[in-house]
Design a protein around this motif. Sequence first.
Motif, PDB file in Angstrom:
ATOM      1  N   SER A   1       0.834  -1.196   0.000  1.00  0.00           N
ATOM      2  CA  SER A   1       0.000   0.000   0.000  1.00  0.00           C
ATOM      3  C   SER A   1       0.871   1.248   0.000  1.00  0.00           C
ATOM      4  CB  SER A   1      -0.895   0.022   1.241  1.00  0.00           C
ATOM      5  OG  SER A   1      -1.546   1.270   1.344  1.00  0.00           O
ATOM      6  N   PRO A   2       0.718   2.100  -1.017  1.00  0.00           N
ATOM      7  CA  PRO A   2       1.494   3.342  -1.041  1.00  0.00           C
ATOM      8  C   PRO A   2       1.178   4.243   0.145  1.00  0.00           C
ATOM      9  CG  PRO A   2       0.072   3.154  -2.987  1.00  0.00           C
ATOM     10  CD  PRO A   2      -0.138   1.934  -2.171  1.00  0.00           C
ATOM     11  N   ASP A   3      -0.004   4.078   0.742  1.00  0.00           N
ATOM     12  CA  ASP A   3      -0.378   4.885   1.908  1.00  0.00           C
ATOM     13  C   ASP A   3       0.473   4.550   3.134  1.00  0.00           C
ATOM     14  OD1 ASP A   3      -2.354   6.102   0.416  1.00  0.00           O
ATOM     15  OD2 ASP A   3      -3.942   4.771   1.139  1.00  0.00           O
ATOM     16  N   LEU A   4       1.131   3.391   3.117  1.00  0.00           N
ATOM     17  CA  LEU A   4       1.963   2.988   4.252  1.00  0.00           C
ATOM     18  C   LEU A   4       3.427   3.379   4.071  1.00  0.00           C
ATOM     19  CD1 LEU A   4       0.389  -0.481   5.087  1.00  0.00           C
ATOM     20  CD2 LEU A   4       0.074   1.697   6.274  1.00  0.00           C
TER      21      LEU A   4
ATOM     22  N   GLN B   1       5.791   6.500   4.280  1.00  0.00           N
ATOM     23  CA  GLN B   1       5.753   7.833   4.874  1.00  0.00           C
ATOM     24  C   GLN B   1       7.101   8.530   4.724  1.00  0.00           C
ATOM     25  OE1 GLN B   1       2.834   9.032   6.415  1.00  0.00           O
ATOM     26  NE2 GLN B   1       1.945   7.185   5.541  1.00  0.00           N
ATOM     27  N   TYR B   2       7.061   9.837   4.752  1.00  0.00           N
ATOM     28  CA  TYR B   2       8.273  10.643   4.606  1.00  0.00           C
ATOM     29  C   TYR B   2       8.492  11.445   5.884  1.00  0.00           C
ATOM     30  CZ  TYR B   2       7.388   9.271  -0.130  1.00  0.00           C
ATOM     31  OH  TYR B   2       7.140   8.507  -1.262  1.00  0.00           O
TER      32      TYR B   2
ATOM     33  N   THR C   1      12.623   8.221   3.756  1.00  0.00           N
ATOM     34  CA  THR C   1      11.437   7.447   3.388  1.00  0.00           C
ATOM     35  C   THR C   1      11.370   6.190   4.247  1.00  0.00           C
ATOM     36  OG1 THR C   1      11.673   8.239   1.118  1.00  0.00           O
ATOM     37  CG2 THR C   1      10.229   6.336   1.467  1.00  0.00           C
TER      38      THR C   1
ATOM     39  N   ASP D   1       8.961   2.749   5.079  1.00  0.00           N
ATOM     40  CA  ASP D   1       7.910   1.867   4.564  1.00  0.00           C
ATOM     41  C   ASP D   1       7.340   1.047   5.718  1.00  0.00           C
ATOM     42  OD1 ASP D   1       6.311   0.044   3.230  1.00  0.00           O
ATOM     43  OD2 ASP D   1       7.859  -0.540   1.784  1.00  0.00           O
TER      44      ASP D   1
ATOM     45  N   ASN E   1       4.744  -1.044   5.297  1.00  0.00           N
ATOM     46  CA  ASN E   1       4.144  -2.276   4.785  1.00  0.00           C
ATOM     47  C   ASN E   1       4.862  -3.462   5.409  1.00  0.00           C
ATOM     48  OD1 ASN E   1       2.149  -1.792   2.463  1.00  0.00           O
ATOM     49  ND2 ASN E   1       3.811  -0.355   1.989  1.00  0.00           N
TER      50      ASN E   1
END
Length: 156
Positions: free
Chosen positions: A75-78, A80-81, A122, A124, A126
């Motif tokens: 999931s790209p929503d998971l 974060q920056y 960045t 992740d 996921n």
Amino acid sequence: MTDSVQHGSAVLVHFTLKLADGSTAESTRSNGKPALFCLGDGSLSEGLENHLLGLPVGGKAAFALETVHAFGGVSPDLVQYFSRRDFIEAGEPDIGAIMLFSGMDGNEMPGVIRETSGDSTTVDFNNPLAGQTIHFDVEVLEIASVLKTRNADPVS
């Protein structure tokens, strides 16, 4: 003890998880410590539970679960920056390092450092096995029935 794995069973198993390339992602056999799961408590995917149902003590199964039935998709929503300043106390993280982060609810969540560029890092969140077909090798060591109890009103 019950004869075979059923919904609501507590199951002690040895397992090995392998990726499509044959590499081992995780194995309880390597450390000699089996895992305990309770079917129906939400800790296992429905696909995995379905493969365990009906297995007896000593029963073994080898099967593959596609992404949707294993650890889900990526999931790209998971992803974060964070500002690199957020890591001053912990030090500059290495790419690929797994770090624990505090969520808004206070629970800790593991995140993998994917990239550091300029002032941005960045992370992740996921599952590292998300997006992959997983090959399972499972052996049932023990099975116990788990009784669900309700809160009873005290008798006066």
